[in-house]
Design a protein around this motif. Structure first.
Motif, PDB file in Angstrom:
ATOM      1  N   GLY A  11      66.554  89.777  99.831  1.00 16.81           N
ATOM      2  CA  GLY A  11      66.216  88.697  98.607  1.00 16.81           C
ATOM      3  C   GLY A  11      67.701  88.534  98.376  1.00 16.81           C
ATOM      4  O   GLY A  11      68.071  87.638  99.403  1.00 16.81           O
ATOM      5  N   GLN A  12      68.475  88.390  97.247  1.00 19.16           N
ATOM      6  CA  GLN A  12      69.552  87.650  97.291  1.00 19.16           C
ATOM      7  C   GLN A  12      69.963  88.055  97.686  1.00 19.16           C
ATOM      8  O   GLN A  12      71.353  87.760  98.397  1.00 19.16           O
ATOM      9  N   GLY A  13      70.833  89.228  98.213  1.00 18.39           N
ATOM     10  CA  GLY A  13      70.898  89.893  98.972  1.00 18.39           C
ATOM     11  C   GLY A  13      70.409  91.312  99.613  1.00 18.39           C
ATOM     12  O   GLY A  13      69.137  90.728  99.846  1.00 18.39           O
ATOM     13  N   THR A  14      70.315  92.085 100.788  1.00 16.00           N
ATOM     14  CA  THR A  14      69.831  93.217 100.896  1.00 16.00           C
ATOM     15  C   THR A  14      69.936  94.785 100.413  1.00 16.00           C
ATOM     16  O   THR A  14      71.135  95.282  99.462  1.00 16.00           O
TER      17      THR A  14
ATOM     18  N   HIS B  36      74.193  92.279 105.246  1.00 10.18           N
ATOM     19  CA  HIS B  36      74.236  90.722 104.758  1.00 10.18           C
ATOM     20  C   HIS B  36      74.331  90.129 105.184  1.00 10.18           C
ATOM     21  O   HIS B  36      73.723  88.218 104.401  1.00 10.18           O
ATOM     22  N   SER B  37      75.662  89.330 105.678  1.00  5.81           N
ATOM     23  CA  SER B  37      75.949  88.401 106.302  1.00  5.81           C
ATOM     24  C   SER B  37      74.860  87.103 107.198  1.00  5.81           C
ATOM     25  O   SER B  37      74.382  86.408 107.963  1.00  5.81           O
ATOM     26  N   LEU B  38      74.220  88.449 107.242  1.00  8.83           N
ATOM     27  CA  LEU B  38      72.981  88.219 108.467  1.00  8.83           C
ATOM     28  C   LEU B  38      71.578  87.523 107.735  1.00  8.83           C
ATOM     29  O   LEU B  38      70.508  86.741 107.948  1.00  8.83           O
ATOM     30  N   ALA B  39      71.506  88.117 106.662  1.00 11.41           N
ATOM     31  CA  ALA B  39      69.958  88.371 106.219  1.00 11.41           C
ATOM     32  C   ALA B  39      69.611  87.811 104.176  1.00 11.41           C
ATOM     33  O   ALA B  39      68.761  87.860 103.936  1.00 11.41           O
ATOM     34  N   GLY B  40      70.850  88.095 103.924  1.00 17.83           N
ATOM     35  CA  GLY B  40      71.322  87.990 102.742  1.00 17.83           C
ATOM     36  C   GLY B  40      70.655  85.791 102.597  1.00 17.83           C
ATOM     37  O   GLY B  40      70.988  85.315 103.626  1.00 17.83           O
ATOM     38  N   SER B  41      70.880  85.694 101.145  1.00 17.82           N
ATOM     39  CA  SER B  41      69.982  84.451 100.442  1.00 17.82           C
ATOM     40  C   SER B  41      70.912  83.871 100.895  1.00 17.82           C
ATOM     41  O   SER B  41      69.798  82.388 101.759  1.00 17.82           O
ATOM     42  N   ALA B  42      72.191  83.861 101.034  1.00 16.23           N
ATOM     43  CA  ALA B  42      73.442  82.423 101.911  1.00 16.23           C
ATOM     44  C   ALA B  42      72.854  81.961 103.096  1.00 16.23           C
ATOM     45  O   ALA B  42      72.975  81.290 103.707  1.00 16.23           O
ATOM     46  N   ALA B  43      73.146  83.391 103.444  1.00 20.50           N
ATOM     47  CA  ALA B  43      73.202  83.333 105.735  1.00 20.50           C
ATOM     48  C   ALA B  43      71.897  82.907 105.686  1.00 20.50           C
ATOM     49  O   ALA B  43      71.371  81.442 106.329  1.00 20.50           O
TER      50      ALA B  43
END
Length: 439
Positions: free
Chosen positions: A224-227, A270-277
């Motif tokens: 989602g927003q994060g993981t 998180h840096s691969l699959a979070g929302s921003a990424a």
């Protein structure tokens, strides 16, 4: 053999324990099968007619079951009476807490939701005001079903929950009103208030009513927003020594150019699959924010995640408005709808997700991974199938990858189920080994 009867087979017990086991067995059957006659209870439990008659009388006197109708060709007489659980014997409250909102559901003893209410919270406002707003929402939902007080409350919230104390573990980045609300509920109601990480509750919902209904062992990967992740092994939700099982955002993975730290998950999965990424990846494939479409039919409000998007690498929780879809979710839905035009983006995203899944499989070998959260829900089978393909090239372990099916109310429904289990454990009596409900 019926599962509850099979679980009870071969036991020896004192008369008191035997009565408790028989009562619990009958109540489980009435919940799973619906109203039954005494004859049907006899057939399903394998108990003698006098034993069934005794337990029916006991459960009626306890206010747990009542006659709800009649069955059979003649539809009269004691043998035709249908017995059912008194659903209003207890009212249960489930809460889904976010940074900007609180959603309350009131359910009966069978777990059927009778009222639901959502309030928006100003995260920058006074914590006491936020707590008062959320408490008023609980009161409003209870009043809607004519209840004065709940029997049991279950709360789903982001962050670590210490399994030994049932309290938040480390509150530096947890909204202070979350902590205040749980404390106020415990002080005001005087009833059991269960606190659980929101992703764990979503896993309970997926296991009972969703994509993992046929699995005793699986992992819910929340995107989602994060993981985040929830782990269920042999039918039991595993929380870890400090409640940190599933903090997959901190998992070191290739491709991020950095490593996570104890104070933030930037550089981790998180840096691969979070929302921003995901939004950045979409832009690389020619799908800027402007290409996102409103996800018609998306369930709202959407649940949060286990590890949230840290704007400055601190692990501070942030999330989308409960009435709006995440930009990343809209982009994923748009890619799925675009067919071949969105295939490259979905394939690249699936390759990233598969890195996290492969690590989970190497350690746990769950056999099944459910993709939940806004991204898992938005990607559906198109994303899950791609993740499965990449995973098959990374791991020798056969793993079924499925899209979550419960939808945006997974955390709330999981909270209701947790409250139902706790209430039934108290009201129905202690179950013997192997009869306790699944998590």
């Amino acid at each position: 053999m019926h599962p509850p009867r099979a679980a009870a087979a071969g036991r020896t017990a004192s008369p008191t324990t035997a009565r408790l086991i028989n009562d619990r067995l009958a109540l489980q059957l009435l919940q799973s099968e619906g109203p039954l006659t005494a004859g049907q209870l006899k057939s399903l439990t394998g108990l003698s007619r006098p034993t069934v008659a005794d337990l029916v009388e006991r459960l009626q006197e306890a206010g747990l079951i009542t006659v709800v109708g009649e069955s059979g060709a003649q539809r009269r007489g004691p043998n035709a009476r249908l017995y059912g659980i008194v659903a209003d014997r207890a009212h249960l409250v489930g809460l889904d807490l976010r940074t900007h909102s609180a959603t309350v559901a009131v359910a009966d003893l069978l777990g059927r939701v009778r009222a639901e209410h959502t309030v928006l919270i100003d995260p920058d406002g006074a914590p006491d005001t936020a707590v008062a707003t959320a408490l008023a929402a609980v009161d409003k939902a209870l009043a809607a079903v004519g209840a004065h007080a709940p029997h049991t409350v279950a709360v789903g919230a982001p962050g670590l929950v210490d399994p030994a104390t049932g309290r938040f573990g480390g509150t530096d980045w947890i909204p202070s009103w979350h902590v205040g609300l749980v404390g106020a509920l415990r002080a005001r109601t005087g009833v059991p208030v269960l606190l659980e990480n929101e992703v764990n509750l979503a896993a309970i919902a997926e296991q009972r009513d969703g994509a993992a209904h046929d699995r005793d062992t699986f992992v819910l990967l929340w995107l989602g927003q994060g993981t985040g992740a929830a782990v269920v092994l042999d039918g039991t939700l595993r929380r870890g020594a400090s409640g940190g099982t599933g903090e997959i955002g901190f998992l070191p993975v290739p491709g991020t150019g950095a490593l996570p730290s104890a104070s933030g998950c930037d550089g981790g999965f998180h840096s691969l699959a979070g929302s921003a990424a995901i939004c950045a990846l979409a832009a690389e494939h020619g799908m800027p924010y402007g290409a996102a479409v409103d996800p018609k039919g998306a369930d709202a409000p959407s649940p949060g995640t286990g590890v949230h998007e840290p704007p400055s690498g601190t692990g501070a929780p942030t999330e989308a408005s409960p009435t709006e879809a995440l930009p990343a979710e809209s982009l994923v839905r748009s890619a799925v709808a675009a067919g071949d035009a969105g295939a490259a983006f979905l394939d690249a995203l699936a390759a990233r997700i598969a890195l996290g899944v492969a690590a989970v499989c190497a350690v746990l070998d769950p056999g099944c991974v459910v993709l939940g959260g806004e991204i898992g829900r938005g990607g559906g089978a198109a994303l899950a199938d791609r993740v499965a393909g990449h995973l098959a090239r990374l791991s020798p372990l056969r793993t079924d990858v499925r899209a979550g099916t419960v939808g945006g109310r997974a955390v709330l429904l999981g909270a209701v189920l947790a409250a139902r289990d706790a209430a039934q454990n108290e009201l129905f009596g202690a179950a013997g080994p192997g009869v306790s409900p699944r998590p």
